[in-house]
Enzyme design. Structure first.
Site, PDB file in Angstrom:
ATOM      1  N   PRO A  89     -17.987  18.215 -33.834  1.00 28.22           N
ATOM      2  CA  PRO A  89     -19.244  18.975 -33.900  1.00 28.22           C
ATOM      3  C   PRO A  89     -20.296  18.326 -34.792  1.00 28.22           C
ATOM      4  O   PRO A  89     -20.016  17.861 -35.894  1.00 28.22           O
ATOM      5  CB  PRO A  89     -18.798  20.327 -34.478  1.00 28.22           C
ATOM      6  CG  PRO A  89     -17.384  20.468 -34.018  1.00 28.22           C
ATOM      7  CD  PRO A  89     -16.828  19.064 -34.089  1.00 28.22           C
ATOM      8  N   CYS A  90     -21.520  18.345 -34.293  1.00 29.06           N
ATOM      9  CA  CYS A  90     -22.611  17.648 -34.974  1.00 29.06           C
ATOM     10  C   CYS A  90     -23.467  18.563 -35.835  1.00 29.06           C
ATOM     11  O   CYS A  90     -24.269  18.079 -36.631  1.00 29.06           O
ATOM     12  CB  CYS A  90     -23.496  16.950 -33.948  1.00 29.06           C
ATOM     13  SG  CYS A  90     -24.336  18.097 -32.827  1.00 29.06           S
ATOM     14  N   GLN A  91     -23.305  19.894 -35.708  1.00 24.56           N
ATOM     15  CA  GLN A  91     -24.199  20.813 -36.401  1.00 24.56           C
ATOM     16  C   GLN A  91     -24.239  20.576 -37.910  1.00 24.56           C
ATOM     17  O   GLN A  91     -25.271  20.738 -38.552  1.00 24.56           O
ATOM     18  CB  GLN A  91     -23.793  22.269 -36.136  1.00 24.56           C
ATOM     19  CG  GLN A  91     -23.886  22.686 -34.694  1.00 24.56           C
ATOM     20  CD  GLN A  91     -22.589  22.479 -33.934  1.00 24.56           C
ATOM     21  OE1 GLN A  91     -21.803  21.593 -34.241  1.00 24.56           O
ATOM     22  NE2 GLN A  91     -22.369  23.300 -32.923  1.00 24.56           N
ATOM     23  N   PHE A 106     -24.106  17.822 -39.482  1.00 21.11           N
ATOM     24  CA  PHE A 106     -24.762  16.565 -39.829  1.00 21.11           C
ATOM     25  C   PHE A 106     -26.191  16.458 -39.298  1.00 21.11           C
ATOM     26  O   PHE A 106     -26.958  15.608 -39.740  1.00 21.11           O
ATOM     27  CB  PHE A 106     -23.957  15.380 -39.285  1.00 21.11           C
ATOM     28  CG  PHE A 106     -22.522  15.389 -39.711  1.00 21.11           C
ATOM     29  CD1 PHE A 106     -22.172  15.236 -41.045  1.00 21.11           C
ATOM     30  CD2 PHE A 106     -21.511  15.557 -38.782  1.00 21.11           C
ATOM     31  CE1 PHE A 106     -20.847  15.242 -41.445  1.00 21.11           C
ATOM     32  CE2 PHE A 106     -20.182  15.562 -39.170  1.00 21.11           C
ATOM     33  CZ  PHE A 106     -19.847  15.404 -40.502  1.00 21.11           C
TER      34      PHE A 106
END
Length: 176
Positions: free
Chosen positions: A72-74, A76
């Protein structure tokens, strides 16, 4: 090439790699809608669910040649709160490293947003690549933009390729 896909979504990797003759051993996806899509599109491939439970999965060391995942990128993203590794979603990048250490595939492919490079002053990405180096993987990363690969949108992503030999040149050959 036999691969394990984590944070699978609706499985872009399998679509891309099908023409190469690569085959998924298993997926790891927890969201209901993507899980239904996976069950419909890949009925013979098990979805093992929560990647934090990888030690409980019935996959032997050596059963996969590659682990692919876009954790998951949220945590970063520059559009988010940028809690990095302090966010449980961001910490899944370190779970990914633990999984790589457990299964010891020859290759790894990891993807995330460019914000991962600057999160926490670069220390979050440093912790991630430091952990990969600690377990003996050589790696290389590059920011690629989907608009240059036939997708009609700008979508920049960091792609990291790693090799179990510890030689980053093997990984760099893939990306460059």
């Amino acid at each position: 090439m036999r691969y394990l896909s984590v944070c699978s979504g609706i499985e872009a990797a399998s679509v891309a790699w099908e023409t190469l003759g690569w085959s998924p051993v298993a997926f790891s996806e927890i969201e209901p809608f993507p899980s239904r899509v996976l069950a419909t599109r890949f009925p013979g491939v098990p979805n093992l669910g929560d990647m934090t439970k990888f030690r409980e999965w019935d996959i032997e060391r050596g059963a996969v040649d590659l682990i692919v995942g876009g954790t998951p990128c949220q945590a970063f993203s520059v559009a988010g709160l940028r809690k990095g590794l302090e966010d449980p979603r961001g910490n899944l990048s370190l779970v990914y490293v633990a999984m790589v250490d457990h299964y010891r595939p020859e290759w790894i492919v990891w993807e995330n947003v460019p914000g991962v490079l600057s999160s926490n002053g670069g220390r979050d990405f440093g912790a991630f690549i430091g952990a990969l180096a600690h377990i003996g993987y050589g790696f290389s990363w590059r920011v690629l933009d989907a608009q240059y690969f036939g997708v009609p949108q700008r979508r920049r992503r960091v792609f990291l390729v790693g090799h179990s030999s510890g030689d980053s040149r093997r990984a760099a050959e893939v990306l460059f």
